[in-house]
Design an enzyme around this catalytic site. Sequence first.
Site, PDB file in Angstrom:
ATOM      1  CG  ASP A  70      33.996 -16.046  23.646  1.00 45.01           C
ATOM      2  OD1 ASP A  70      33.696 -17.031  24.637  1.00 45.01           O
ATOM      3  OD2 ASP A  70      34.408 -15.143  24.382  1.00 45.01           O
TER       4      ASP A  70
ATOM      5  CD  GLU B 198      28.407 -15.775  29.408  1.00 42.17           C
ATOM      6  OE1 GLU B 198      28.642 -14.610  30.275  1.00 42.17           O
ATOM      7  OE2 GLU B 198      29.574 -16.500  29.112  1.00 42.17           O
TER       8      GLU B 198
END
Length: 446
Positions: free
Chosen positions: A33, A204
């Site tokens: 991420d 997301e």
Amino acid sequence: MLRQKLLLLLLLLISTKTLLAQNPLVTHMFTADPTARVFDGKLYIYPSHDIVPPKNVKAPRFCMPDYHIFSLEEGITLKDHGPILDQNEVPWGKKNTYGMWAPDCIKKENMYYYYYPAPPKDESSFRRIGVGVSKSPTGPFKWEKNYIKGISGIDPGLFIDDDNKTYLYFGGGQDLFVSQLKDNMKEIASKPIKIQGLPSGYKEGSFTFKKDGIYYFTFAHVFPQEGYTIGYATSDNPKGPFTYRGKIMDNISNGTNHHSIVNYKGDWILFYHWWDISGYNKLRSIRADYVTFMKDGTIKKVKPTLRGIGTAIIGDTIHMDRHSDIVNAKVDFVGGNEPTGWMVSNTKMKSSVRFNRVNFGKGEATKIKARIACGQRIASFEIYIDKLKGQKIAEFPVEYTGGWNTWKTIETNLLEKTTGIHDIIIVFKSEWNVDKIANLNWIKLE
């Protein structure tokens, strides 16, 4: 058996602190991420951190206990600034949840604000979003005692517009949201609104940036028949509505992807993650590749590479397996006692491998080292710059190292003084009936 293999792999990863802007960017720990930011001309990366599940945690599941911060130093070398927030240090968070998912950090008026999701101990939501403040992009941060009221969800993504208004994007599911923040960066100034114009399906990992007057809203998007992709939409307003433009990156294997896109020294770069080191999609490694914008503002689809980004300099460890081009050779997972990664293998007569963008500076380098493993010694390899029949700058006789997984560092003097930025091409030579010349891990100018 799987747990034992993962634990062994983790020990191998911990054995090295070498961090390079060749993919994957970090190999001494698992990272995912990645939110990349450029502050005062320097590149910083704010990722999450995967670990092998402890014995008391049921696998498979993501196990993410804390956050680290990385910065790009000289050449292609990254620096690990160490852990900045542990799961059990979250003032408002549950303990031992291993739920420290994707963070972000933004600079406003000489202060740095670090946003992160965590499971709240009041169980008011699946995830709440907290914030910490620092005078430095690498901390230490002073963590707010309470989460940001009025919002809940994962994957905080920050954007500061030209008018100095700040927007917080968040959410994971069928919908994504945005809310403007107050000037204190710790409270919302407006109720969250749903981002309009996005395709259906799970989404997301919101990340927004502006280029040539266009707002780009990028996000992880799951297609039922493909899995996670990175998509994007554009608008003339940071709150939308947006128009979906397509994919920036296709699905890569079976697992998540999460990203950011920044302009660093004139190049647009996509940061994302994969799990090609671990082979397990919950032990991920961050990566980066260049992004190309077309004249109409659309984004050319990015294909993952091992080469990654950056220009190597004297003293950098150049992993030749993260090549720009390879001919008549292969890339395999490295064996023996080497740090986790890959090697150039199956080299034969006239096999070659190229690594682009190496800066020789003003000619200070006088020698070059190579890390090889070899089970025989009837061969050599030569190093050229820019093209196969270009200037030869070094020649190595192949040495017997004790076997194909027994590694030795050898060195030779440079044949020519070389300046400026060049591609490096290594050419292997032997008798024609030799099937394996040498395994090569890395080279280094000194």
